[in-house]
Design a protein around this motif. Structure first.
Motif, PDB file in Angstrom:
ATOM      1  N   ASP A  66       0.546  -0.936  -0.155  1.00  0.00           N
ATOM      2  CA  ASP A  66       0.358   0.102   0.233  1.00  0.00           C
ATOM      3  C   ASP A  66       0.661   1.671  -0.183  1.00  0.00           C
ATOM      4  O   ASP A  66       2.130   1.148   0.123  1.00  0.00           O
ATOM      5  N   THR A  67       0.674   2.269  -0.232  1.00  0.00           N
ATOM      6  CA  THR A  67       0.899   3.591   0.179  1.00  0.00           C
ATOM      7  C   THR A  67       1.619   4.340   1.226  1.00  0.00           C
ATOM      8  O   THR A  67       2.852   5.134   0.252  1.00  0.00           O
ATOM      9  N   THR A  68       1.629   3.587   2.022  1.00  0.00           N
ATOM     10  CA  THR A  68       2.230   3.772   3.337  1.00  0.00           C
ATOM     11  C   THR A  68       3.518   3.061   2.911  1.00  0.00           C
ATOM     12  O   THR A  68       4.140   3.515   4.082  1.00  0.00           O
ATOM     13  N   GLN A  69       3.861   1.927   2.233  1.00  0.00           N
ATOM     14  CA  GLN A  69       5.067   1.792   2.228  1.00  0.00           C
ATOM     15  C   GLN A  69       5.526   1.827   1.285  1.00  0.00           C
ATOM     16  O   GLN A  69       6.349   1.349   0.386  1.00  0.00           O
ATOM     17  N   TRP A  70       5.745   3.337   0.237  1.00  0.00           N
ATOM     18  CA  TRP A  70       6.428   3.856  -0.624  1.00  0.00           C
ATOM     19  C   TRP A  70       7.797   3.931  -0.438  1.00  0.00           C
ATOM     20  O   TRP A  70       8.239   4.085  -0.241  1.00  0.00           O
ATOM     21  N   THR A  71       8.288   3.352  -1.849  1.00  0.00           N
ATOM     22  CA  THR A  71       9.742   3.310  -2.142  1.00  0.00           C
ATOM     23  C   THR A  71       9.896   4.667  -2.972  1.00  0.00           C
ATOM     24  O   THR A  71       9.028   5.180  -3.527  1.00  0.00           O
ATOM     25  N   ILE A  72      11.385   4.700  -2.860  1.00  0.00           N
ATOM     26  CA  ILE A  72      12.344   5.915  -4.076  1.00  0.00           C
ATOM     27  C   ILE A  72      10.988   5.493  -5.188  1.00  0.00           C
ATOM     28  O   ILE A  72      11.115   6.372  -6.307  1.00  0.00           O
ATOM     29  N   MET A  73      11.372   4.255  -5.501  1.00  0.00           N
ATOM     30  CA  MET A  73      10.818   3.887  -6.981  1.00  0.00           C
ATOM     31  C   MET A  73       9.671   3.878  -7.505  1.00  0.00           C
ATOM     32  O   MET A  73       9.357   4.509  -8.237  1.00  0.00           O
ATOM     33  N   ASP A  74       9.004   3.618  -6.439  1.00  0.00           N
ATOM     34  CA  ASP A  74       7.448   4.208  -6.168  1.00  0.00           C
ATOM     35  C   ASP A  74       6.922   5.391  -6.252  1.00  0.00           C
ATOM     36  O   ASP A  74       6.518   5.590  -7.690  1.00  0.00           O
ATOM     37  N   ALA A  75       7.824   6.200  -5.708  1.00  0.00           N
ATOM     38  CA  ALA A  75       7.729   7.955  -5.521  1.00  0.00           C
ATOM     39  C   ALA A  75       7.920   8.307  -7.123  1.00  0.00           C
ATOM     40  O   ALA A  75       7.880   9.289  -7.376  1.00  0.00           O
ATOM     41  N   LEU A  76       9.024   8.017  -7.598  1.00  0.00           N
ATOM     42  CA  LEU A  76       9.724   8.096  -8.975  1.00  0.00           C
ATOM     43  C   LEU A  76       8.443   8.768 -10.535  1.00  0.00           C
ATOM     44  O   LEU A  76       8.203   9.079 -10.802  1.00  0.00           O
ATOM     45  N   ASN A  77       8.287   6.930  -9.984  1.00  0.00           N
ATOM     46  CA  ASN A  77       7.282   6.783 -11.016  1.00  0.00           C
ATOM     47  C   ASN A  77       6.657   7.619 -11.177  1.00  0.00           C
ATOM     48  O   ASN A  77       5.464   7.421 -12.184  1.00  0.00           O
ATOM     49  N   TRP A  78       5.713   7.388 -10.214  1.00  0.00           N
ATOM     50  CA  TRP A  78       3.990   8.295 -10.095  1.00  0.00           C
ATOM     51  C   TRP A  78       4.726   9.609  -9.910  1.00  0.00           C
ATOM     52  O   TRP A  78       3.566  10.032 -11.261  1.00  0.00           O
ATOM     53  N   THR A  79       5.968   9.920 -10.079  1.00  0.00           N
ATOM     54  CA  THR A  79       5.730  11.567  -9.760  1.00  0.00           C
ATOM     55  C   THR A  79       6.355  12.276 -11.433  1.00  0.00           C
ATOM     56  O   THR A  79       5.190  12.822 -12.358  1.00  0.00           O
ATOM     57  N   ALA A  80       7.331  10.854 -11.740  1.00  0.00           N
ATOM     58  CA  ALA A  80       7.165  11.436 -12.984  1.00  0.00           C
ATOM     59  C   ALA A  80       6.070  11.281 -14.444  1.00  0.00           C
ATOM     60  O   ALA A  80       5.727  12.633 -15.225  1.00  0.00           O
ATOM     61  N   ASP A  81       4.842  10.398 -14.097  1.00  0.00           N
ATOM     62  CA  ASP A  81       3.839  10.010 -14.458  1.00  0.00           C
ATOM     63  C   ASP A  81       2.950  11.599 -14.464  1.00  0.00           C
ATOM     64  O   ASP A  81       2.581  11.758 -15.146  1.00  0.00           O
ATOM     65  N   TYR A  82       2.712  11.939 -13.633  1.00  0.00           N
ATOM     66  CA  TYR A  82       1.601  13.260 -12.755  1.00  0.00           C
ATOM     67  C   TYR A  82       2.738  14.553 -13.696  1.00  0.00           C
ATOM     68  O   TYR A  82       1.959  14.614 -14.370  1.00  0.00           O
ATOM     69  N   PHE A  83       4.028  14.809 -13.621  1.00  0.00           N
ATOM     70  CA  PHE A  83       4.636  15.867 -14.432  1.00  0.00           C
ATOM     71  C   PHE A  83       4.367  15.526 -15.928  1.00  0.00           C
ATOM     72  O   PHE A  83       4.071  16.351 -16.410  1.00  0.00           O
ATOM     73  N   ARG A  84       4.309  13.981 -16.023  1.00  0.00           N
ATOM     74  CA  ARG A  84       3.873  14.205 -17.703  1.00  0.00           C
ATOM     75  C   ARG A  84       2.807  14.608 -18.034  1.00  0.00           C
ATOM     76  O   ARG A  84       2.231  15.381 -19.236  1.00  0.00           O
ATOM     77  N   LYS A  85       1.702  14.201 -16.891  1.00  0.00           N
ATOM     78  CA  LYS A  85       0.369  14.433 -17.573  1.00  0.00           C
ATOM     79  C   LYS A  85       0.279  15.444 -17.876  1.00  0.00           C
ATOM     80  O   LYS A  85      -0.743  16.383 -18.050  1.00  0.00           O
ATOM     81  N   ASN A  86       1.217  16.609 -16.638  1.00  0.00           N
ATOM     82  CA  ASN A  86       0.679  17.939 -16.489  1.00  0.00           C
ATOM     83  C   ASN A  86       1.959  18.644 -17.945  1.00  0.00           C
ATOM     84  O   ASN A  86       2.304  19.917 -17.031  1.00  0.00           O
ATOM     85  N   GLY A  87       2.064  18.267 -18.736  1.00  0.00           N
ATOM     86  CA  GLY A  87       3.058  18.592 -19.644  1.00  0.00           C
ATOM     87  C   GLY A  87       4.491  19.410 -19.198  1.00  0.00           C
ATOM     88  O   GLY A  87       4.513  20.826 -19.588  1.00  0.00           O
ATOM     89  N   ILE A  88       4.737  18.630 -17.756  1.00  0.00           N
ATOM     90  CA  ILE A  88       6.288  19.544 -17.692  1.00  0.00           C
ATOM     91  C   ILE A  88       7.132  18.608 -18.327  1.00  0.00           C
ATOM     92  O   ILE A  88       6.852  17.436 -18.298  1.00  0.00           O
ATOM     93  N   PRO A  89       8.148  19.211 -19.238  1.00  0.00           N
ATOM     94  CA  PRO A  89       8.704  18.876 -20.555  1.00  0.00           C
ATOM     95  C   PRO A  89       9.862  17.859 -20.101  1.00  0.00           C
ATOM     96  O   PRO A  89      10.448  16.915 -20.798  1.00  0.00           O
ATOM     97  N   THR A  90      10.740  18.371 -18.712  1.00  0.00           N
ATOM     98  CA  THR A  90      11.539  17.182 -17.925  1.00  0.00           C
ATOM     99  C   THR A  90      11.180  16.454 -16.950  1.00  0.00           C
ATOM    100  O   THR A  90      11.248  16.267 -15.885  1.00  0.00           O
TER     101      THR A  90
END
Ligand code: GLN
Length: 296
Positions: free
Chosen positions: A8-32
């Protein structure tokens, strides 16, 4: 056998956090998106980016996640990564930056390169006094001080910018001594004050182009550091006209310009009759970026 516990999200690892955030940034049009996700998480954890990769499975604490979320929110709001981190690398030094100053740009390193090259060509005599006109974060003067041992005068009309320069002088001063001067160009100097090197990255964007700048620049960076008046040359013109009086014979002047200002700036310099060997250099993207010349 006990069912394998779902992560569950209480056990978020570095990898989970990066994947989720990169995806969220991508969906919001952040260039990199991926890079920004990594840079901001390294900031939260105070580690370099490589360490994220070697600790992919490390879980984040609730407190780390909360701090990461706050930075993600700022990035989604369009704020440049350098302001969020509060720092930017320039000429292998790390500068404190905040919204009082322009974020040092890679193309501005071309000014430093040109100064280094021209001083080396000239020979061993090193400048004794240099002026950085419109110093902002102090990037130009401090980068130059890695190879020039001089009295450096960092001049800016904005007290907030000078406060940032002061922080950076404390962190990055290599050689020489540093003086912070709050003034409009040379107005604080006595007429007999002479420099051997004058450098500048003045505001040079045409006023009419300001609204069309990328949102990260337009909405966050100080307009005073960008606004070059109606033709973009307002400050450059005054700087070039004033320079000959404050530059020693054989002294060097180097300024950043916008890529379409080369002819106008060279004409302004010729008109003073005070310079020789006027050179135009291009930045790494091949754009005309730096005009430099020796004082007669
Ligand atoms: N190069 C800056 C930009 O990205 C402008 C810097 C300046 O005006 N000196 O818009």
């Amino acid at each position: 056998m006990m069912a394998r516990k779902m992560r569950d999200t209480t056990q978020w690892t570095i990898m989970d956090a990066l994947n989720w955030t990169a995806d969220y940034f991508r969906k919001n049009g952040i260039p990199t998106p991926r890079l920004d996700a990594e840079v901001l998480l390294s900031e939260v954890l105070s580690v370099d980016r490589i360490t994220l990769y070697t600790h992919f499975d490390q879980p984040l604490t609730e407190e780390e996640r909360a701090r990461y979320r706050a930075l993600i929110k700022r990035r989604i709001g369009g704020e440049p990564v350098s302001y969020i981190r509060g720092k930017k690398e320039f000429w292998s030094l790390t500068f404190h930056v905040d919204r009082r100053v322009l974020i040092p740009r890679p193309e501005t390193e071309t000014v430093v390169e040109v100064v280094k090259k021209r001083l080396e060509e000239k020979g061993p005599a090193s400048p004794r006094a240099l002026a950085d006109m419109g110093c902002g974060s102090g990037a130009l003067a401090l980068a130059i001080s890695t190879f020039v041992n001089a009295r450096a005068y960092l001049v800016d009309i904005d007290p907030g910018a000078l406060a940032v320069s002061a922080i950076n002088c404390r962190r990055n001063a290599e050689n020489g001594s540093f003086f912070l001067v709050c003034a409009d160009l040379f107005s604080a100097f006595r007429p007999d004050r002479i420099f051997d090197l004058i450098v500048s990255n003045p505001p040079y964007v045409r006023r009419g182009d300001l609204a069309g700048l990328p949102a990260g620049i337009r909405d966050f960076e100080p307009v005073r550091a960008l606004d070059g008046g109606d033709d973009g040359l307002k400050v450059l013109r005054r700087l070039i006209e004033a320079c000959p009086a404050y530059l020693s014979s054989g002294g060097l002047f180097a300024t950043e310009i916008a890529p379409d200002q080369d002819e106008a700036v060279i004409a302004l310099m010729n008109r003073t009759g005070a310079f020789h060997d006027i050179c135009l250099d291009r930045d790494l993207s091949g754009h005309p970026r730096v005009v430099s010349a020796w004082r007669n």
